[in-house]
Design a protein around this motif. Structure first.
Motif, PDB file in Angstrom:
ATOM      1  N   THR A   7      60.589  71.115  27.055  1.00  0.00           N
ATOM      2  CA  THR A   7      59.224  70.156  27.641  1.00  0.00           C
ATOM      3  C   THR A   7      59.851  69.591  28.965  1.00  0.00           C
ATOM      4  OG1 THR A   7      60.269  68.016  26.405  1.00  0.00           O
ATOM      5  CG2 THR A   7      58.875  69.435  25.097  1.00  0.00           C
ATOM      6  N   PRO A   8      58.707  68.954  29.808  1.00  0.00           N
ATOM      7  CA  PRO A   8      59.146  68.563  31.047  1.00  0.00           C
ATOM      8  C   PRO A   8      60.344  67.494  30.991  1.00  0.00           C
ATOM      9  CG  PRO A   8      56.657  68.675  30.962  1.00  0.00           C
ATOM     10  CD  PRO A   8      57.264  69.047  29.414  1.00  0.00           C
ATOM     11  N   ALA A   9      60.652  66.832  29.838  1.00  0.00           N
ATOM     12  CA  ALA A   9      61.424  65.785  29.900  1.00  0.00           C
ATOM     13  C   ALA A   9      62.668  65.947  29.087  1.00  0.00           C
ATOM     14  CB  ALA A   9      60.834  64.504  28.911  1.00  0.00           C
ATOM     15  N   ASP A  10      62.740  67.470  28.992  1.00  0.00           N
ATOM     16  CA  ASP A  10      64.066  68.065  28.012  1.00  0.00           C
ATOM     17  C   ASP A  10      64.817  68.649  29.242  1.00  0.00           C
ATOM     18  OD1 ASP A  10      63.390  66.967  25.785  1.00  0.00           O
ATOM     19  OD2 ASP A  10      62.435  68.637  24.972  1.00  0.00           O
ATOM     20  N   VAL A  11      66.281  68.807  29.015  1.00  0.00           N
ATOM     21  CA  VAL A  11      67.037  69.504  29.831  1.00  0.00           C
ATOM     22  C   VAL A  11      67.742  70.395  28.918  1.00  0.00           C
ATOM     23  CG1 VAL A  11      69.052  69.262  31.313  1.00  0.00           C
ATOM     24  CG2 VAL A  11      67.486  67.579  31.405  1.00  0.00           C
ATOM     25  N   PRO A  12      67.845  71.770  29.071  1.00  0.00           N
ATOM     26  CA  PRO A  12      68.659  72.666  28.343  1.00  0.00           C
ATOM     27  C   PRO A  12      70.099  72.490  28.331  1.00  0.00           C
ATOM     28  CG  PRO A  12      67.097  73.799  29.370  1.00  0.00           C
ATOM     29  CD  PRO A  12      67.133  72.480  30.246  1.00  0.00           C
ATOM     30  N   ILE A  13      70.842  72.338  27.150  1.00  0.00           N
ATOM     31  CA  ILE A  13      72.307  71.909  27.322  1.00  0.00           C
ATOM     32  C   ILE A  13      72.826  72.748  26.374  1.00  0.00           C
ATOM     33  CG2 ILE A  13      71.978  70.028  25.837  1.00  0.00           C
ATOM     34  CD1 ILE A  13      74.073  68.595  27.390  1.00  0.00           C
ATOM     35  N   ASN A 140      64.445  70.277  33.660  1.00  0.00           N
ATOM     36  CA  ASN A 140      64.818  71.509  33.937  1.00  0.00           C
ATOM     37  C   ASN A 140      66.129  71.903  34.849  1.00  0.00           C
ATOM     38  OD1 ASN A 140      62.120  72.273  32.639  1.00  0.00           O
ATOM     39  ND2 ASN A 140      61.125  71.508  34.400  1.00  0.00           N
ATOM     40  N   SER A 141      66.923  70.984  34.480  1.00  0.00           N
ATOM     41  CA  SER A 141      68.355  71.260  35.263  1.00  0.00           C
ATOM     42  C   SER A 141      69.134  71.444  34.196  1.00  0.00           C
ATOM     43  CB  SER A 141      68.556  70.149  36.042  1.00  0.00           C
ATOM     44  OG  SER A 141      67.683  69.868  37.084  1.00  0.00           O
ATOM     45  N   PRO A 142      69.279  72.685  33.841  1.00  0.00           N
ATOM     46  CA  PRO A 142      70.364  72.999  32.581  1.00  0.00           C
ATOM     47  C   PRO A 142      71.696  72.618  33.057  1.00  0.00           C
ATOM     48  CG  PRO A 142      69.861  74.857  33.797  1.00  0.00           C
ATOM     49  CD  PRO A 142      68.842  74.091  34.323  1.00  0.00           C
ATOM     50  N   LEU A 143      72.630  72.389  31.905  1.00  0.00           N
ATOM     51  CA  LEU A 143      73.846  72.217  32.094  1.00  0.00           C
ATOM     52  C   LEU A 143      74.575  72.432  30.765  1.00  0.00           C
ATOM     53  CD1 LEU A 143      75.970  70.034  33.473  1.00  0.00           C
ATOM     54  CD2 LEU A 143      75.123  68.439  31.495  1.00  0.00           C
TER      55      LEU A 143
END
Length: 489
Positions: A7-13, A140-143
């Motif tokens: 979702t827009p508020a989620d960050v792939p980690i 949307n800035s994965p880490l």
């Protein structure tokens, strides 16, 4: 656990764990269960964000030079001040390299034999709030987060207690979207082309559903490489062969951890056909002309071949090599240079990790020992942590020497190991250092690769080289605060 919808508020980690062994102690296996891992928001009123779907067992001694995947998911964007990891149930297998029994607590460890220990946890929870924190995650800035478990700082000098000490490193995606590469071993539980689901770990005699390792969704593409058992000897691995896979197969998978949290297979290799037994272990001694002893580290037990003892990991196994036995090398795609061979008993030395195809498995002459006959011996990756003695960048490929009394006790105190790096197209992977030119005498490194019995000095063909960082731990009741000195990013 596969990644969830972003979702827009989620960050792939993604989260992985890695290991560092103590100097001068021959730890053959170190298992611990990670019960939880969570990110703490800087806003103390916000709830912690979990990074682990379920408790997960990890075997750390095989992670000296590479990580193991713990989770891949999406977390809310925001600023985080720390990560907290909780542990339970540490188990160790050590090797007593002396000529006499030693006593660890109430356990008597026989001479020249592996020994199972269950040390106590002095602290069950570890928090890292130093570098790289605070971490700000934007939508949307994965880490990727690489958790390094420092056994050197964690295991007490008497081997009786564990104070878990970890550090954390940020891994940002490359231009191709790859965060980092990992090796996974497990059983295929379902297939939906072009993807399959992998349950991590090798088989066990009596798996308990509540403690089964996690499953991950593995994606494949048109140039994913597939390797059968025959590829190890005479045939090239092939692409575009997804039909090679079947539910129930145990496979080794090389995956790229992608920026969206997905896992993309670059190579899938068959470990053994379903129900075919295979034992993995560390060579303890070689007894020419046709025997060697190894500490059992795991395996695919197959039908009717499971060890009869509950202490399967750490059992001392006497292996008799059948006259018709085949010797193989698991190269994982790189070319072995001329002069490095694994063709028979004469090419075996203590410290090598091997897989054998067992038959005629029987109880040994004393408790917690097994005897078997094998028709195949396969050389697998060995992990060694030691100090750098010297480097040589004037040769192609560059090399460096390990030794000065820092090698594990499986090797003579006066011995050394020549580490030879690998050139493209599958070059040695370096972490925390740019290459051999960045190493200096007395640096501590962990090297993963194939160990060969070459004349004079054994040669380790290095797939991975990790320069170690310095860690310290301060216990505050049930929690340990961990701090490490990391190299510049």
């Amino acid at each position: 656990m596969s990644s969830s919808t972003v979702t827009p508020a989620d960050v792939p980690i993604t989260m992985s764990v890695q290991d560092s062994p103590p100097a001068g102690v021959a730890i053959l296996s170190f298992q611990i269960q990670i019960t939880s891992a969570s990110l703490q928001p800087s806003n103390a009123t916000s709830p912690a964000v979990t990074l682990l779907a379920k408790p997960t067992d990890v075997e750390l001694e095989h992670l000296q030079s590479e990580p193991a995947l713990l989770g891949s998911l999406n977390v809310p964007a925001g600023t985080y001040s720390s990560v907290t990891v909780a542990f339970t149930s540490p188990r160790m297998v050590i090797f007593n390299s002396t000529a006499a029994p030693i006593t660890v607590g109430t356990t008597v460890c026989a001479a020249k034999a592996p020994c199972n220990l269950t040390p106590a946890l002095a602290s069950a929870t570890t928090t890292v709030n130093t570098v790289p924190f605070p971490i700000t995650l934007t939508a949307n800035s994965p880490l990727g987060l690489l958790v390094h478990f420092d056994v050197n700082s964690s295991v007490s000098s008497d081997l009786l207690t564990i104070t878990p000490t970890i550090d954390l490193k940020e891994l940002v995606p490359s231009a191709t979207g790859v965060i980092h590469q990992e090796h996974l071993t497990g059983t295929i539980t379902s297939i939906t082309s072009p993807n399959f689901t992998l349950q991590l770990g090798l088989g066990a005699p009596t798996p308990v559903a509540s403690t089964l390792p996690p499953t991950f969704l593995i994606k494949t593409i048109s140039n994913t490489i597939y390797c059968s058992l025959d590829n190890l000897i005479s045939q090239p691995c092939t692409s575009n062969n997804f039909s090679f896979l079947a539910v129930g197969q145990t496979v080794n998978v090389v995956v790229n951890v992608m920026s969206d949290g997905s896992l993309l297979a670059t190579q899938v290799s068959l470990f053994e056909p379903p129900n075919a037994p295979a034992f993995e272990g560390t060579v303890i001694s070689v007894v020419p002309p046709n025997q060697f002893k190894m500490a059992l580290m795991g395996g695919q037990w197959g039908t009717g071949a499971a060890p009869s003892t509950n202490a399967a990991v750490g059992v001392l196994v006497t292996v008799t090599v059948a006259q018709s036995a085949v010797f193989e090398t698991d190269t994982e795609g790189f070319t072995i240079p001329a002069g490095l061979t694994f063709n028979g008993i004469s090419d075996m030395i203590p410290g090598q990790n091997v897989e054998v195809q067992p038959s005629a498995v029987s109880a040994g002459p004393v408790a917690n020992t097994l005897s078997l006959v094998t028709t195949r011996v396969r050389l697998d990756e060995t992990q060694v942590t030691a100090k750098v003695v010297s480097t040589n960048t004037g040769v192609t490929p560059p090399t460096f020497l390990l030794g000065n009394g820092s090698l594990p006790p499986l090797f003579p105190a006066t011995s050394s190991i020549l580490v030879q790096t690998i050139l493209p197209p599958t070059p040695t992977q370096f972490q925390n250092v740019s290459g051999v030119s960045g190493l200096s005498p007395n640096d501590t490194v962990s090297v993963g690769g194939l160990l060969f019995n070459t004349s004079g000095t054994p040669t380790l063909e290095a797939e991975k080289v990790l320069k170690r960082v310095q860690c310290s731990a301060v216990a505050t009741g049930p929690t340990t605060i961990s701090s490490c000195v990391l190299p510049p990013q």
